[in-house]
Design an enzyme around this catalytic site. Sequence first.
Site, short mmCIF file in Angstrom:
data_model
loop_
_atom_site.label_atom_id
_atom_site.label_comp_id
_atom_site.label_asym_id
_atom_site.label_seq_id
_atom_site.Cartn_x
_atom_site.Cartn_y
_atom_site.Cartn_z
CD GLU A 259 14.65 -33.20 -12.12
OE1 GLU A 259 14.37 -31.88 -12.03
OE2 GLU A 259 13.86 -34.11 -12.39
CD GLU A 307 12.25 -34.00 -21.83
OE1 GLU A 307 11.76 -35.01 -21.88
OE2 GLU A 307 13.10 -33.36 -20.92
CE LYS A 310 9.71 -31.57 -18.57
NZ LYS A 310 9.06 -32.60 -17.69
CD GLU A 316 8.41 -27.58 -16.35
OE1 GLU A 316 9.03 -28.53 -16.38
OE2 GLU A 316 8.16 -26.83 -15.13
#
Length: 334
Positions: A259, A307, A310, A316
């Site tokens: 990541e 997203e 999150k 996030e």
Amino acid sequence: MAEHRAAAYLVTVALALGVLANIPAAVQSIGVCYGVNGNGLPSASEVVQMYQSNGITGMRIYFPDADALQALSGTNIELIIDVANEDLASLASDRSAAVAWVQTNVQAHQGLNIKYIAAGNEVGDQGGDTGNILPAMQNLDAALAAAGLGGIKVSTSVSQGVTAGYPPSQGTFSASYMGPIAQYLASTGAPLLANVYPYFSYVGNQAQIDISYALFTSPGTVVTDGDKEYQNLFDALVDTFYSALENAGAGSVGVVVSESGWPSAGGTAATTDNAQTYNQNLIKHVGQGTPKRSSAIEAYVFAMFNEDRKGPADTEKHFGLFNPDKSPAYPISF
């Protein structure tokens, strides 16, 4: 991505010590992490088509999503499949559970190009039992070998929080469970999967890290470490992992960046310009390797989509290259 990663990443503050004072006057594989913690996301088959149309050659999924695995069949997209953290205990304690996991999530799906299975993601950071990681890896390796699938490498994905030390040549594993894992990886030939985020290091220590060092836009050498010169924080963080592996007696183990990314909204320095700059520069940079290892780096950008489920930090929700309607969050080229 661990929701408490920012706290864990403060241990990387030492990487920036002395940074400001020292400032002078073709990619092997690039993938994207596919998370599904958002509303209104495209179907798995649409997502796979997006990967193909954008020239994205690798995907990481955070659990064995049957829809994604079916859509990936025959595409030759290189794949990392995570074992969910909550499943590690059963795989660690019972080899037959690992056999069943491989049968259900690997053997039952044909036409896939699975490179790695990650036995958990940032287990220690998320409060999981780190003692389950190594036996789960061992049982998965045994199950894959028994199925004639030994070419799939088993590892685990860890955050920067498992390392300490400055400069990069002094990197060590601060988490005691990492030494045996590193030595096991050396015995199997698998890489360590490392989540590498200059963003969190920068946000945690803005007084000593110049944002250009974090964004790959520094005009020259920022940190000198023996005969190694560092022009960006990403290389320093990756080489800290390499030094930690060497100090653990596992210098043969490679590092795959499982990541890396930069948020486009929701917090400090989280803008579309900075996210585009970081991710585009990352894509361009990884083919060059690091000062410690000159070979191209295999890296996975986090993440494919913004997203909205999150959290708790607002950033996030904003790591995506694309919005749920498939429109680009900002221009990016692979």
